[in-house]
Design a protein around this motif. Structure first.
Motif, PDB file in Angstrom:
ATOM      1  N   LEU A 111     -33.088  28.385 -15.785  1.00  0.00           N
ATOM      2  CA  LEU A 111     -31.955  28.101 -16.654  1.00  0.00           C
ATOM      3  C   LEU A 111     -30.753  27.664 -15.831  1.00  0.00           C
ATOM      4  O   LEU A 111     -30.078  26.680 -16.167  1.00  0.00           O
ATOM      5  N   ALA A 112     -30.492  28.349 -14.742  1.00  0.00           N
ATOM      6  CA  ALA A 112     -29.367  27.981 -13.882  1.00  0.00           C
ATOM      7  C   ALA A 112     -29.551  26.571 -13.321  1.00  0.00           C
ATOM      8  O   ALA A 112     -28.591  25.784 -13.263  1.00  0.00           O
ATOM      9  N   GLY A 113     -30.759  26.230 -12.932  1.00  0.00           N
ATOM     10  CA  GLY A 113     -31.015  24.885 -12.419  1.00  0.00           C
ATOM     11  C   GLY A 113     -30.719  23.814 -13.447  1.00  0.00           C
ATOM     12  O   GLY A 113     -30.115  22.780 -13.138  1.00  0.00           O
ATOM     13  N   HIS A 114     -31.120  24.064 -14.692  1.00  0.00           N
ATOM     14  CA  HIS A 114     -30.846  23.092 -15.754  1.00  0.00           C
ATOM     15  C   HIS A 114     -29.350  23.014 -16.049  1.00  0.00           C
ATOM     16  O   HIS A 114     -28.830  21.927 -16.320  1.00  0.00           O
ATOM     17  N   VAL A 121     -21.893  24.056 -13.569  1.00  0.00           N
ATOM     18  CA  VAL A 121     -22.090  24.865 -12.371  1.00  0.00           C
ATOM     19  C   VAL A 121     -21.517  26.264 -12.544  1.00  0.00           C
ATOM     20  O   VAL A 121     -22.151  27.256 -12.145  1.00  0.00           O
ATOM     21  N   GLU A 122     -20.338  26.374 -13.149  1.00  0.00           N
ATOM     22  CA  GLU A 122     -19.733  27.696 -13.330  1.00  0.00           C
ATOM     23  C   GLU A 122     -20.614  28.600 -14.193  1.00  0.00           C
ATOM     24  O   GLU A 122     -20.773  29.793 -13.903  1.00  0.00           O
ATOM     25  N   ASP A 123     -21.190  28.029 -15.244  1.00  0.00           N
ATOM     26  CA  ASP A 123     -22.097  28.802 -16.097  1.00  0.00           C
ATOM     27  C   ASP A 123     -23.333  29.250 -15.323  1.00  0.00           C
ATOM     28  O   ASP A 123     -23.814  30.370 -15.487  1.00  0.00           O
ATOM     29  N   ALA A 124     -23.836  28.382 -14.466  1.00  0.00           N
ATOM     30  CA  ALA A 124     -25.019  28.714 -13.663  1.00  0.00           C
ATOM     31  C   ALA A 124     -24.714  29.839 -12.690  1.00  0.00           C
ATOM     32  O   ALA A 124     -25.502  30.782 -12.554  1.00  0.00           O
ATOM     33  N   VAL A 125     -23.558  29.762 -12.039  1.00  0.00           N
ATOM     34  CA  VAL A 125     -23.174  30.809 -11.088  1.00  0.00           C
ATOM     35  C   VAL A 125     -22.996  32.138 -11.812  1.00  0.00           C
ATOM     36  O   VAL A 125     -23.484  33.182 -11.355  1.00  0.00           O
ATOM     37  N   ALA A 126     -22.323  32.115 -12.952  1.00  0.00           N
ATOM     38  CA  ALA A 126     -22.128  33.346 -13.725  1.00  0.00           C
ATOM     39  C   ALA A 126     -23.469  33.947 -14.141  1.00  0.00           C
ATOM     40  O   ALA A 126     -23.673  35.164 -14.069  1.00  0.00           O
ATOM     41  N   LEU A 127     -24.394  33.109 -14.548  1.00  0.00           N
ATOM     42  CA  LEU A 127     -25.717  33.575 -14.940  1.00  0.00           C
ATOM     43  C   LEU A 127     -26.438  34.231 -13.768  1.00  0.00           C
ATOM     44  O   LEU A 127     -27.031  35.303 -13.906  1.00  0.00           O
ATOM     45  N   LEU A 128     -26.386  33.594 -12.625  1.00  0.00           N
ATOM     46  CA  LEU A 128     -27.080  34.129 -11.454  1.00  0.00           C
ATOM     47  C   LEU A 128     -26.428  35.396 -10.909  1.00  0.00           C
ATOM     48  O   LEU A 128     -27.083  36.193 -10.231  1.00  0.00           O
ATOM     49  N   GLN A 129     -25.156  35.596 -11.219  1.00  0.00           N
ATOM     50  CA  GLN A 129     -24.469  36.801 -10.751  1.00  0.00           C
ATOM     51  C   GLN A 129     -24.658  37.988 -11.682  1.00  0.00           C
ATOM     52  O   GLN A 129     -24.321  39.109 -11.319  1.00  0.00           O
ATOM     53  N   GLN A 130     -25.197  37.746 -12.861  1.00  0.00           N
ATOM     54  CA  GLN A 130     -25.435  38.853 -13.789  1.00  0.00           C
ATOM     55  C   GLN A 130     -26.491  39.777 -13.218  1.00  0.00           C
ATOM     56  O   GLN A 130     -27.500  39.337 -12.689  1.00  0.00           O
TER      57      GLN A 130
END
Length: 150
Positions: A111-114, A121-130
């Motif tokens: 999901l982060a890659g997509h 990018v900010e949404d991806a980083v936030a997702l990966l930091q959860q």
């Protein structure tokens, strides 16, 4: 083919990959049809995911998506991963994200890659930091039950 999950299953996967790599996706579908018939008409997800890829290679992506959603395992996180890959490869990244979002914990990296591909990018980083919540462990009270099982 032998029983489901048997030693010959990986051969079917390899054969379907070769068919697809050589532009013979329809032959791969015929192979899967034969396997499905031998197994009594049922098709577990591992074989069905191969079918989806071959259908997409034949230009039948929308039909493949429809069949996947109707499959008994079509709403699982591993099915979402397969569908999102097909959608992203077809340039339908927004739809790939929509398929993965309900299964975000299990498919976080994809999901982060997509999201990154979409410029989010900010949404991806936030997702990966959860962080994944730790399972709740009951605190022992010291009381013992007299109910079975002991």
């Amino acid at each position: 083919m032998d029983s489901p999950g048997g030693a010959e299953d990986w051969l079917v996967d390899t054969l379907c990959t070769l068919y697809a790599d050589h532009g013979r996706a329809r032959d791969g579908l015929a192979c899967l049809d034969t396997v499905k018939a031998r197994r009594g008409g049922e098709e577990e997800w591992d074989f069905f995911r191969m079918r989806l890829r071959l259908m997409a290679d034949c230009g039948l992506l929308d039909e493949a998506l429809e069949q996947a959603r109707a499959h008994p395992e079509g709403d699982t996180s591993y099915a979402a991963h397969t569908l999102s890959d097909l959608l992203a490869e077809a340039g339908r990244t927004e739809e790939a994200v929509a398929v993965l979002e309900p299964h975000a914990p299990a498919n976080r990296a994809s999901l982060a890659g997509h999201l990154i591909d979409l410029g989010r990018v900010e949404d991806a980083v936030a997702l990966l930091q959860q962080r994944t919540p730790e399972p709740v462990v009951p605190v022992p009270t010291g009381a013992f039950s007299t109910e079975p099982p002991f």
